[in-house]
Write a protein that holds these residues in place. Structure first.
Motif, PDB file in Angstrom:
ATOM      1  N   TYR A 252       5.040  43.581  44.391  1.00 45.81           N
ATOM      2  CA  TYR A 252       4.091  42.578  43.912  1.00 45.81           C
ATOM      3  C   TYR A 252       4.252  41.344  44.797  1.00 45.81           C
ATOM      4  O   TYR A 252       5.301  40.690  44.789  1.00 45.81           O
ATOM      5  CB  TYR A 252       4.364  42.235  42.450  1.00 45.81           C
ATOM      6  CG  TYR A 252       4.007  43.355  41.498  1.00 45.81           C
ATOM      7  CD1 TYR A 252       2.792  43.351  40.814  1.00 45.81           C
ATOM      8  CD2 TYR A 252       4.896  44.413  41.281  1.00 45.81           C
ATOM      9  CE1 TYR A 252       2.464  44.380  39.945  1.00 45.81           C
ATOM     10  CE2 TYR A 252       4.568  45.439  40.405  1.00 45.81           C
ATOM     11  CZ  TYR A 252       3.354  45.417  39.745  1.00 45.81           C
ATOM     12  OH  TYR A 252       3.023  46.438  38.871  1.00 45.81           O
ATOM     13  N   LEU A 253       3.211  41.035  45.577  1.00 48.99           N
ATOM     14  CA  LEU A 253       3.257  39.967  46.576  1.00 48.99           C
ATOM     15  C   LEU A 253       2.401  38.790  46.135  1.00 48.99           C
ATOM     16  O   LEU A 253       1.322  38.968  45.580  1.00 48.99           O
ATOM     17  CB  LEU A 253       2.732  40.488  47.923  1.00 48.99           C
ATOM     18  CG  LEU A 253       3.314  41.805  48.436  1.00 48.99           C
ATOM     19  CD1 LEU A 253       2.574  42.249  49.691  1.00 48.99           C
ATOM     20  CD2 LEU A 253       4.798  41.660  48.719  1.00 48.99           C
ATOM     21  N   GLY A 254       2.860  37.590  46.415  1.00 52.52           N
ATOM     22  CA  GLY A 254       2.066  36.423  46.055  1.00 52.52           C
ATOM     23  C   GLY A 254       2.664  35.157  46.631  1.00 52.52           C
ATOM     24  O   GLY A 254       3.680  35.198  47.339  1.00 52.52           O
ATOM     25  N   PRO A 255       2.029  34.027  46.313  1.00 52.29           N
ATOM     26  CA  PRO A 255       0.783  33.948  45.545  1.00 52.29           C
ATOM     27  C   PRO A 255      -0.434  34.165  46.432  1.00 52.29           C
ATOM     28  O   PRO A 255      -0.431  33.821  47.614  1.00 52.29           O
ATOM     29  CB  PRO A 255       0.817  32.530  44.976  1.00 52.29           C
ATOM     30  CG  PRO A 255       1.572  31.740  46.011  1.00 52.29           C
ATOM     31  CD  PRO A 255       2.607  32.679  46.568  1.00 52.29           C
ATOM     32  N   LEU A 256      -1.478  34.715  45.849  1.00 54.30           N
ATOM     33  CA  LEU A 256      -2.742  34.923  46.544  1.00 54.30           C
ATOM     34  C   LEU A 256      -3.518  33.613  46.580  1.00 54.30           C
ATOM     35  O   LEU A 256      -3.444  32.814  45.646  1.00 54.30           O
ATOM     36  CB  LEU A 256      -3.546  35.986  45.796  1.00 54.30           C
ATOM     37  CG  LEU A 256      -4.806  36.551  46.445  1.00 54.30           C
ATOM     38  CD1 LEU A 256      -4.447  37.346  47.688  1.00 54.30           C
ATOM     39  CD2 LEU A 256      -5.536  37.457  45.437  1.00 54.30           C
ATOM     40  N   ASP A 257      -4.247  33.391  47.666  1.00 55.30           N
ATOM     41  CA  ASP A 257      -5.099  32.210  47.750  1.00 55.30           C
ATOM     42  C   ASP A 257      -6.055  32.184  46.559  1.00 55.30           C
ATOM     43  O   ASP A 257      -6.651  33.199  46.193  1.00 55.30           O
ATOM     44  CB  ASP A 257      -5.900  32.261  49.066  1.00 55.30           C
ATOM     45  CG  ASP A 257      -6.673  30.986  49.338  1.00 55.30           C
ATOM     46  OD1 ASP A 257      -7.643  30.702  48.611  1.00 55.30           O
ATOM     47  OD2 ASP A 257      -6.300  30.267  50.288  1.00 55.30           O
TER      48      ASP A 257
ATOM     49  N   ILE B 108      -5.857  43.669  45.847  1.00 50.87           N
ATOM     50  CA  ILE B 108      -5.618  42.380  45.209  1.00 50.87           C
ATOM     51  C   ILE B 108      -5.993  42.460  43.738  1.00 50.87           C
ATOM     52  O   ILE B 108      -6.865  43.246  43.344  1.00 50.87           O
ATOM     53  CB  ILE B 108      -6.409  41.228  45.886  1.00 50.87           C
ATOM     54  CG1 ILE B 108      -7.919  41.477  45.793  1.00 50.87           C
ATOM     55  CG2 ILE B 108      -5.975  41.051  47.338  1.00 50.87           C
ATOM     56  CD1 ILE B 108      -8.765  40.314  46.297  1.00 50.87           C
ATOM     57  N   ALA B 109      -5.338  41.652  42.929  1.00 55.32           N
ATOM     58  CA  ALA B 109      -5.675  41.527  41.503  1.00 55.32           C
ATOM     59  C   ALA B 109      -5.015  40.270  40.981  1.00 55.32           C
ATOM     60  O   ALA B 109      -3.841  40.007  41.265  1.00 55.32           O
ATOM     61  CB  ALA B 109      -5.206  42.740  40.713  1.00 55.32           C
ATOM     62  N   GLU B 110      -5.802  39.479  40.248  1.00 52.15           N
ATOM     63  CA  GLU B 110      -5.306  38.204  39.723  1.00 52.15           C
ATOM     64  C   GLU B 110      -4.744  37.381  40.875  1.00 52.15           C
ATOM     65  O   GLU B 110      -5.443  37.183  41.857  1.00 52.15           O
ATOM     66  CB  GLU B 110      -4.320  38.480  38.587  1.00 52.15           C
ATOM     67  CG  GLU B 110      -4.982  39.227  37.430  1.00 52.15           C
ATOM     68  CD  GLU B 110      -4.041  39.643  36.334  1.00 52.15           C
ATOM     69  OE1 GLU B 110      -2.816  39.515  36.494  1.00 52.15           O
ATOM     70  OE2 GLU B 110      -4.551  40.114  35.297  1.00 52.15           O
ATOM     71  N   ALA B 111      -3.503  36.917  40.790  1.00 50.93           N
ATOM     72  CA  ALA B 111      -2.979  36.047  41.854  1.00 50.93           C
ATOM     73  C   ALA B 111      -2.014  36.776  42.774  1.00 50.93           C
ATOM     74  O   ALA B 111      -1.175  36.156  43.429  1.00 50.93           O
ATOM     75  CB  ALA B 111      -2.284  34.834  41.251  1.00 50.93           C
ATOM     76  N   GLN B 112      -2.145  38.127  42.838  1.00 50.37           N
ATOM     77  CA  GLN B 112      -1.205  38.894  43.644  1.00 50.37           C
ATOM     78  C   GLN B 112      -1.916  39.908  44.531  1.00 50.37           C
ATOM     79  O   GLN B 112      -3.071  40.255  44.311  1.00 50.37           O
ATOM     80  CB  GLN B 112      -0.205  39.608  42.732  1.00 50.37           C
ATOM     81  CG  GLN B 112       0.642  38.626  41.914  1.00 50.37           C
ATOM     82  CD  GLN B 112       1.659  39.327  41.067  1.00 50.37           C
ATOM     83  OE1 GLN B 112       2.829  39.429  41.407  1.00 50.37           O
ATOM     84  NE2 GLN B 112       1.216  39.832  39.925  1.00 50.37           N
ATOM     85  N   THR B 113      -1.178  40.385  45.519  1.00 47.21           N
ATOM     86  CA  THR B 113      -1.666  41.443  46.393  1.00 47.21           C
ATOM     87  C   THR B 113      -0.548  42.456  46.549  1.00 47.21           C
ATOM     88  O   THR B 113       0.606  42.192  46.204  1.00 47.21           O
ATOM     89  CB  THR B 113      -2.106  40.887  47.764  1.00 47.21           C
ATOM     90  OG1 THR B 113      -2.701  41.936  48.545  1.00 47.21           O
ATOM     91  CG2 THR B 113      -0.933  40.306  48.540  1.00 47.21           C
TER      92      THR B 113
END
Length: 212
Positions: free
Chosen positions: A137-142, A164-169
């Motif tokens: 689970y990688l983040g935070p997403l732009d 991607i989903a919500e604030a993660q990639t």
């Protein structure tokens, strides 16, 4: 430095919680404490698993009791600094041809090229390894790319799919069901049980995506 909250997890694990929410600083402390507990080589401990704001120590109840393990964990010196070791940076090449790319662009009111540019411009942190072996689970997403999960998850998501989903990639390491938006694919082997460290990523590492 505040002491973690300690609680049993079933009959063979203990969870140490260091705070709430998702942040690099909090996750740094979790990673540091996980390394220190692992290095202590406590008799009966099977595994130490870090997460966003907590870590779980799995143990063999036939070799050590809950009370004894809790006492030994309390005796392990808490980390004075949050980041004690350098994390690894992984550069992952991505072919941005995912079947949801155009839909993501439409829903975020961006062009497909903008989605690719934004997604590949960030250095992401590995916060958790879970879901399936090797999935990070990688983040935070732009914020411009933040979308809820798909209303209807797919029964099969191809291995290597970048999503991607919500604030993660993340990247699906194997073909599995999944409800994230697919924006690309990578040929990187994320999990191999034959390697000394089967998972390519570890909590605390960073990841950068490079368009193919």
């Amino acid at each position: 430095m505040t002491e973690p909250t300690v609680s049993p997890l079933g009959d063979s694990a203990i969870t140490l919680t260091f705070g709430e929410g998702i942040s690099a600083d909090l996750n740094d402390r979790v990673v540091a404490e996980a390394k220190r507990i692992t290095a202590a080589r406590i008799h009966g401990v099977r595994d130490v698993v870090p997460s966003y704001a907590s870590l779980t120590v799995h143990y063999d109840p036939l070799r050590i009791t809950y009370a004894d393990l809790r006492a030994q964990l309390s005796a392990v010196p808490m980390s004075a600094t949050q980041r004690e070791t350098q994390s690894r940076l992984h550069l992952i090449t991505v072919d941005y041809n995912g079947e949801d790319l155009d839909d993501v662009a439409r829903r975020t009111k961006l062009s497909s090229d903008d989605v690719i540019s934004i997604h590949s411009s960030i250095e992401y942190r590995v916060f958790v390894i879970g879901f399936v072996p090797g999935f990070a689970y990688l983040g935070p997403l732009d914020q411009r790319l933040v979308l809820p999960r798909r209303e209807s998850p797919r029964k099969r998501v191809p291995a290597g799919s970048v999503a991607i989903a919500e604030a993660q990639t993340g990247i699906y390491p194997a073909e599995t069901p999944g409800g994230w938006h697919l924006i690309g694919i990578s040929e990187t082997n994320l999990f191999d049980a034959r390697r000394e460290q089967p998972s390519l990523f570890a909590v605390g590492d960073t990841v950068r995506f490079k368009p193919a």
